[in-house]
Scaffold this motif. Structure first.
Motif, PDB file in Angstrom:
ATOM      1  N   PRO A   1      43.598  -0.957  59.962  1.00 56.17           N
ATOM      2  CA  PRO A   1      43.899  -1.156  58.536  1.00 56.17           C
ATOM      3  C   PRO A   1      42.661  -1.627  57.769  1.00 56.17           C
ATOM      4  N   PRO A   2      42.383  -1.062  56.621  1.00 61.43           N
ATOM      5  CA  PRO A   2      41.207  -1.465  55.836  1.00 61.43           C
ATOM      6  C   PRO A   2      41.355  -2.878  55.298  1.00 61.43           C
ATOM      7  N   LEU A   3      40.225  -3.578  55.229  1.00 59.65           N
ATOM      8  CA  LEU A   3      40.217  -4.961  54.755  1.00 59.65           C
ATOM      9  C   LEU A   3      39.733  -5.073  53.314  1.00 59.65           C
ATOM     10  N   SER A   4      39.351  -3.938  52.715  1.00 59.61           N
ATOM     11  CA  SER A   4      38.731  -3.984  51.387  1.00 59.61           C
ATOM     12  C   SER A   4      39.727  -4.204  50.260  1.00 59.61           C
ATOM     13  N   TRP A   5      41.023  -3.958  50.507  1.00 58.10           N
ATOM     14  CA  TRP A   5      42.001  -4.022  49.436  1.00 58.10           C
ATOM     15  C   TRP A   5      43.212  -4.851  49.855  1.00 58.10           C
ATOM     16  N   ASN A   6      43.699  -5.626  48.909  1.00 59.70           N
ATOM     17  CA  ASN A   6      44.886  -6.441  49.163  1.00 59.70           C
ATOM     18  C   ASN A   6      46.161  -5.661  48.891  1.00 59.70           C
ATOM     19  N   VAL A   7      46.104  -4.726  47.957  1.00 60.95           N
ATOM     20  CA  VAL A   7      47.301  -3.970  47.601  1.00 60.95           C
ATOM     21  C   VAL A   7      46.960  -2.480  47.570  1.00 60.95           C
ATOM     22  N   LYS A   8      47.990  -1.662  47.681  1.00 64.57           N
ATOM     23  CA  LYS A   8      47.822  -0.213  47.731  1.00 64.57           C
ATOM     24  C   LYS A   8      47.125   0.320  46.489  1.00 64.57           C
ATOM     25  N   GLU A   9      47.453  -0.219  45.327  1.00 63.71           N
ATOM     26  CA  GLU A   9      46.874   0.268  44.081  1.00 63.71           C
ATOM     27  C   GLU A   9      45.346   0.152  44.065  1.00 63.71           C
ATOM     28  N   GLN A  10      44.815  -0.881  44.728  1.00 72.06           N
ATOM     29  CA  GLN A  10      43.361  -1.049  44.778  1.00 72.06           C
ATOM     30  C   GLN A  10      42.695   0.067  45.568  1.00 72.06           C
ATOM     31  N   SER A  11      43.332   0.481  46.656  1.00 67.18           N
ATOM     32  CA  SER A  11      42.773   1.571  47.448  1.00 67.18           C
ATOM     33  C   SER A  11      42.828   2.880  46.680  1.00 67.18           C
ATOM     34  N   ILE A  12      43.916   3.125  45.971  1.00 65.06           N
ATOM     35  CA  ILE A  12      44.043   4.348  45.175  1.00 65.06           C
ATOM     36  C   ILE A  12      42.979   4.383  44.084  1.00 65.06           C
ATOM     37  N   TYR A  13      42.717   3.235  43.481  1.00 66.16           N
ATOM     38  CA  TYR A  13      41.709   3.172  42.422  1.00 66.16           C
ATOM     39  C   TYR A  13      40.325   3.516  42.967  1.00 66.16           C
ATOM     40  N   PHE A  14      39.992   2.976  44.143  1.00 63.67           N
ATOM     41  CA  PHE A  14      38.692   3.302  44.741  1.00 63.67           C
ATOM     42  C   PHE A  14      38.612   4.786  45.072  1.00 63.67           C
ATOM     43  N   ILE A  15      39.671   5.353  45.593  1.00 62.75           N
ATOM     44  CA  ILE A  15      39.688   6.773  45.943  1.00 62.75           C
ATOM     45  C   ILE A  15      39.392   7.631  44.716  1.00 62.75           C
ATOM     46  N   ILE A  16      39.994   7.279  43.589  1.00 66.38           N
ATOM     47  CA  ILE A  16      39.767   8.036  42.349  1.00 66.38           C
ATOM     48  C   ILE A  16      38.319   7.874  41.890  1.00 66.38           C
ATOM     49  N   GLN A  17      37.823   6.643  41.915  1.00 67.31           N
ATOM     50  CA  GLN A  17      36.470   6.384  41.426  1.00 67.31           C
ATOM     51  C   GLN A  17      35.409   7.050  42.311  1.00 67.31           C
ATOM     52  N   PHE A  18      35.629   7.038  43.620  1.00 70.22           N
ATOM     53  CA  PHE A  18      34.644   7.676  44.489  1.00 70.22           C
ATOM     54  C   PHE A  18      34.711   9.197  44.381  1.00 70.22           C
ATOM     55  N   SER A  19      35.885   9.732  44.121  1.00 67.40           N
ATOM     56  CA  SER A  19      36.010  11.174  43.877  1.00 67.40           C
ATOM     57  C   SER A  19      35.231  11.560  42.625  1.00 67.40           C
ATOM     58  N   ARG A  20      35.277  10.713  41.617  1.00 59.64           N
ATOM     59  CA  ARG A  20      34.490  10.940  40.396  1.00 59.64           C
ATOM     60  C   ARG A  20      32.994  10.929  40.727  1.00 59.64           C
ATOM     61  N   LEU A  21      32.582  10.000  41.584  1.00 60.38           N
ATOM     62  CA  LEU A  21      31.179   9.916  41.970  1.00 60.38           C
ATOM     63  C   LEU A  21      30.740  11.184  42.710  1.00 60.38           C
ATOM     64  N   LEU A  22      31.582  11.694  43.600  1.00 58.23           N
ATOM     65  CA  LEU A  22      31.263  12.930  44.327  1.00 58.23           C
ATOM     66  C   LEU A  22      31.043  14.087  43.368  1.00 58.23           C
ATOM     67  N   GLU A  23      31.917  14.210  42.389  1.00 62.23           N
ATOM     68  CA  GLU A  23      31.795  15.308  41.424  1.00 62.23           C
ATOM     69  C   GLU A  23      30.532  15.155  40.583  1.00 62.23           C
TER      70      GLU A  23
END
Length: 224
Positions: free
Chosen positions: A76-98
Motif C-alpha cells: 500500500p502506498p504511504l504518500s496519501w492518507n485518502v483515496k482522493e489524494q491519490s486520484i489527484y496526483f494521478i491526474i496531475q502527473f498525467s498532465r505532466l506527461l502530456e
C-alpha cells in the motif's frame, strides 16, 4: 509500389530499389486529454504549476515510487492518507506527461547547458535555504551519468521515440487504478513495472530541469 533512390558516387554510381514499406511511417495525431488549449500552446506552465504549487520534485519521486511498489509488490502506498489524494496526483502527473510530450522538441537554448551547476539543476528557493549536499540531493537526477543533466529535451525525445505517449498514459492509468481502487495488476504489468518506473522518473526529472532553467520567467538563463 517501389521507389528509387539514386546515390551519385562518381563512376560507381548505383541505384537502390526499396519497398514502399520503408517510405511511409504512420504518424498518429496526439490530442491531450488533460490540458487546456492555453496549456497546449504553452506546456511549460504545466511544469510550473506541478513543481511550484503541487509536488516539489522529492515529493513527486516518492509518490511515483510508492505507486510502483503497489503495482509490483502490492505494498500500500504511504504518500496519501485518502483515496482522493491519490486520484489527484494521478491526474496531475498525467498532465505532466502530456506537457512533456508537447515540449520535447522545443529545446530552447537556456534549457541545454554546457556546464552542470547547482543553479541550473536546483530551484532557486531551495538554494536559498542552503547549498550543501544534504539540501540539494533530493533534487539531483537519479541517473549515474551527469551528462543526462545537460539536455533534458534530448532525454524526452529519446523516451518518446521508443515509447508512444499514449502507451505511457495507458500504463500510468493502469497504475492509477491499481492504487486508487486497491487492485492487483496482471503479470505483464508487474514484469514491466521496474522499467516503467525508470521511464516515468526520467520524464519527471527532465521536466523538472526544464522548469528550473525557465523559472526566471524570460528564458534568458545563459548556458552553463
Amino acid at each position: 509500389m517501389n521507389y528509387v533512390t539514386n546515390y551519385n558516387i562518381g563512376n560507381g554510381s548505383r541505384t537502390i530499389i526499396a519497398s514502399e514499406v520503408n517510405t511511409y511511417t504512420t504518424v498518429q495525431l496526439f490530442i491531450p486529454q488533460h490540458l487546456s488549449k492555453e496549456e497546449e500552446q504553452n506546456p511549460i506552465q504545466v511544469f510550473s504549476q506541478f513543481f511550484e504549487t503541487e509536488y516539489p520534485l522529492p515529493k513527486a519521486k516518492i509518490a511515483i515510487e510508492d505507486m510502483a511498489l503497489k503495482v509490483a509488490y502490492d505494498i500500500p502506498p504511504l504518500s496519501w492518507n485518502v483515496k482522493e489524494q491519490s486520484i489527484y496526483f494521478i491526474i496531475q502527473f498525467s498532465r505532466l506527461l502530456e506537457a512533456a510530450y508537447l515540449i520535447r522538441n522545443e529545446s530552447k537554448i537556456c534549457w541545454k547547458v554546457e556546464k552542470i551547476s547547482k543553479e541550473n539543476m536546483v530551484p532557486k528557493k531551495v538554494l536559498n535555504k542552503g547549498r550543501n549536499l544534504e539540501t540539494i540531493f533530493p533534487y539531483l537526477l537519479n541517473s549515474h551519468d551527469p551528462q543526462d543533466c545537460k539536455d533534458p529535451c534530448l532525454n524526452l525525445q529519446a523516451i518518446f521515440f521508443d515509447t508512444p505517449i499514449q502507451e505511457l498514459l495507458d500504463t500510468f492509468r493502469t497504475w492509477g487504478k491499481c492504487v486508487s481502487a486497491n487492485l492487483k495488476v496482471d503479470k505483464t504489468q508487474l514484469w514491466n513495472s521496474h522499467l516503467d518506473l525508470r521511464i516515468f522518473t526520467i520524464i519527471l526529472e527532465s521536466s523538472h530541469l526544464i522548469y528550473v532553467r525557465s523559472q526566471n520567467g524570460n528564458d534568458q538563463l545563459p548556458a552553463g
